[in-house]
Design an enzyme around this catalytic site. Sequence first.
Site, PDB file in Angstrom:
ATOM      1  N   CYS A 130       0.745  -1.232  -0.016  1.00 46.04           N
ATOM      2  CA  CYS A 130       0.028   0.024   0.067  1.00 46.04           C
ATOM      3  C   CYS A 130       0.823   1.339   0.203  1.00 46.04           C
ATOM      4  O   CYS A 130       0.211   2.406  -0.245  1.00 46.04           O
ATOM      5  CB  CYS A 130      -1.006   0.121   1.118  1.00 46.04           C
ATOM      6  SG  CYS A 130      -1.661  -1.519   1.429  1.00 46.04           S
ATOM      7  N   HIS A 152      -3.572   7.842   5.605  1.00 48.25           N
ATOM      8  CA  HIS A 152      -3.447   6.677   5.088  1.00 48.25           C
ATOM      9  C   HIS A 152      -4.969   6.027   5.015  1.00 48.25           C
ATOM     10  O   HIS A 152      -5.691   5.481   4.381  1.00 48.25           O
ATOM     11  CB  HIS A 152      -2.540   5.422   5.603  1.00 48.25           C
ATOM     12  CG  HIS A 152      -2.582   4.318   5.157  1.00 48.25           C
ATOM     13  ND1 HIS A 152      -2.300   4.101   3.597  1.00 48.25           N
ATOM     14  CD2 HIS A 152      -2.727   3.091   5.502  1.00 48.25           C
ATOM     15  CE1 HIS A 152      -2.193   3.134   3.334  1.00 48.25           C
ATOM     16  NE2 HIS A 152      -2.410   2.003   4.420  1.00 48.25           N
ATOM     17  N   GLU A 181      -3.559   5.552  13.343  1.00 52.33           N
ATOM     18  CA  GLU A 181      -2.711   6.774  12.651  1.00 52.33           C
ATOM     19  C   GLU A 181      -2.917   7.861  13.484  1.00 52.33           C
ATOM     20  O   GLU A 181      -2.062   8.769  13.530  1.00 52.33           O
ATOM     21  CB  GLU A 181      -3.451   6.759  11.300  1.00 52.33           C
ATOM     22  CG  GLU A 181      -2.892   8.027  10.445  1.00 52.33           C
ATOM     23  CD  GLU A 181      -3.391   7.645   8.995  1.00 52.33           C
ATOM     24  OE1 GLU A 181      -4.334   6.763   8.768  1.00 52.33           O
ATOM     25  OE2 GLU A 181      -2.730   8.309   8.020  1.00 52.33           O
ATOM     26  N   LYS A 189      -9.767   7.598   0.716  1.00 55.79           N
ATOM     27  CA  LYS A 189     -10.013   6.377   0.362  1.00 55.79           C
ATOM     28  C   LYS A 189     -11.499   6.064   0.449  1.00 55.79           C
ATOM     29  O   LYS A 189     -12.039   5.235  -0.200  1.00 55.79           O
ATOM     30  CB  LYS A 189      -9.320   5.356   1.059  1.00 55.79           C
ATOM     31  CG  LYS A 189      -7.993   5.075   0.802  1.00 55.79           C
ATOM     32  CD  LYS A 189      -7.190   4.153   1.653  1.00 55.79           C
ATOM     33  CE  LYS A 189      -5.671   3.873   1.290  1.00 55.79           C
ATOM     34  NZ  LYS A 189      -4.920   5.141   1.957  1.00 55.79           N
ATOM     35  N   HIS A 213      -9.409   1.827  -1.617  1.00 61.46           N
ATOM     36  CA  HIS A 213      -7.824   1.723  -1.754  1.00 61.46           C
ATOM     37  C   HIS A 213      -7.031   1.076  -2.853  1.00 61.46           C
ATOM     38  O   HIS A 213      -7.441   0.025  -3.232  1.00 61.46           O
ATOM     39  CB  HIS A 213      -7.597   0.766  -0.489  1.00 61.46           C
ATOM     40  CG  HIS A 213      -6.303   0.741   0.041  1.00 61.46           C
ATOM     41  ND1 HIS A 213      -5.103   0.810  -0.718  1.00 61.46           N
ATOM     42  CD2 HIS A 213      -6.040   0.559   1.438  1.00 61.46           C
ATOM     43  CE1 HIS A 213      -4.185   0.823  -0.052  1.00 61.46           C
ATOM     44  NE2 HIS A 213      -4.508   0.545   1.174  1.00 61.46           N
ATOM     45  N   PHE A 234       1.304  -2.894   4.864  1.00 65.23           N
ATOM     46  CA  PHE A 234       1.574  -4.272   5.282  1.00 65.23           C
ATOM     47  C   PHE A 234       3.018  -4.480   5.304  1.00 65.23           C
ATOM     48  O   PHE A 234       3.645  -4.280   4.080  1.00 65.23           O
ATOM     49  CB  PHE A 234       0.668  -5.286   4.491  1.00 65.23           C
ATOM     50  CG  PHE A 234      -0.746  -5.466   4.951  1.00 65.23           C
ATOM     51  CD1 PHE A 234      -1.376  -4.852   5.963  1.00 65.23           C
ATOM     52  CD2 PHE A 234      -1.338  -6.546   4.376  1.00 65.23           C
ATOM     53  CE1 PHE A 234      -2.501  -4.872   6.414  1.00 65.23           C
ATOM     54  CE2 PHE A 234      -2.688  -6.697   4.475  1.00 65.23           C
ATOM     55  CZ  PHE A 234      -3.474  -5.858   5.843  1.00 65.23           C
TER      56      PHE A 234
END
Lengths: 404, 86
Positions: free
Chosen positions: A163, A295, A306, A327, A332, A391
């Site tokens: 990502c 994010h 976050e 998003k 995403h 990830f």
Amino acid sequence: MTNRVVITGQGAFCALGGTADAVVNAMLNGTCAIGQMDFPDVGRLSVQIGAQIKGYDANALFTRSEQALYDPFTQYALIAAKEAMAQSGLTLNDALALQTGVVLGSAGGGLQTQDQNYKTVYEDGKNRVHPFVVPRLMMNAASSHVSMAHGAKGPCFTVSTACASSNHAMGQAFQMVRSGGAQVMITGGSDSMLCFGGIKAWEGLRVLSPDGCRPFCETRNGMVQGEGAAVFVFEELEHAKARGATILAEVAGFSMTADAADIVVPSAEGAARAMAASVVDAGLNADQIGYVNAHGTATAVNDKTEVAALRTAFGSAAEGMAISSTKSMHGHIMGGTGAVELLSCIAAVKDGVLAPTVNLHSKDPACDLDVVANTARENPVEAAISNAFAFGGLNAVITLKRFS
Amino acid sequence: MAVHDKIKEILAEQALLTPEDVADTASLQDLGIDSLGVVEVIFAIEEEFSISVPFNANDPEASNFDISSVHAISAAVSQLIAQQSG
């Protein structure tokens, strides 16, 4: 050598629209492009929503022989790169071609090509696949085709960090122009994983939402996938000025860190280090950052981690930052998401318009910062950061500054 | 009974224990199974019993699948088998 780096072109293609302007306008209008997906075997999926590009006609843009070589992730990158280069007004003469490179991000590469061809040999039992499967699926296909389309002969490669891919890619491009390794970098990212195998793999992790993407909301229950690309032209400032280019924003700072902790669970500490260092790299103070493109995946863990990381990185200055996760509108986009999200940071510093987080019904008390909820906001912003946390615990944060 | 024993086997394998060491009242946390381990356990259960388990890692409580103890998992799986058979 420390050159200043500016953005002189932007292009985009995703479910929100077919050009950068269309995508930004859709974001500012709070348009949610998430809906029922349509592709073979979608009925066998337990999660059937996504921000899928609808009504796309590859035949109108690419010849038959081009389509044989271009997986959708390459097609989207080419469309966005063409727009960005056209806006920049650059034409690469022999000398500049050698000083121009391409770095794109992608998490899945030609995943649709793999999915279709595995089906051909395993499920359909055929013993033959199309001869271009390998050049179509390789991760660097999009970067290479963009270099060919524009004659860019400098550094060219693909970055794959899930990502965070396109933020890492744009960070590389930024550092290359800043250090004098290139005059111009065509950079961003693309992904197209909305197919049966692509979503089926994600279903297994049990982190997808069955009903919508609601970042920072108490009711959030997971992420929603999207697809598309965004590509930018990063250019050395004096080069851009000398040719009278229109400058959209300055790329001022970048930082990347690793959590070194867990393969899927994010750490606030690693994210905070990346955010703080990106602002320091830009030569800015935290109180100069007016906007954060988060994010913001809308998983239970990401959003609260976050927000905690923002407080750790910036202390009380975090209270003065407007935050949104776009998003909620474009889904995403994996390896392309940081690039599409940079569009909202450019709009923030250039025009003082802040894209919202839509689908926010009631803010999670654990996400108690100034989230731009549901409708866009007008507020001049001197500088903005764009977060991407992958990830694998890989964090990449870009800092943009209004150009003056 | 067969369901319960099989659940214990699956959990024991995930937790690197023997089935005898898996107490009915143990929670997954007691067994040392973390959030990724839970997702693997649910996959193993779905494969073993040919059922579909409604479980969202974002919100385990809202998933309508009780994983609070070994006993609770067995009961929930038995219910799903009954609902989803035939």
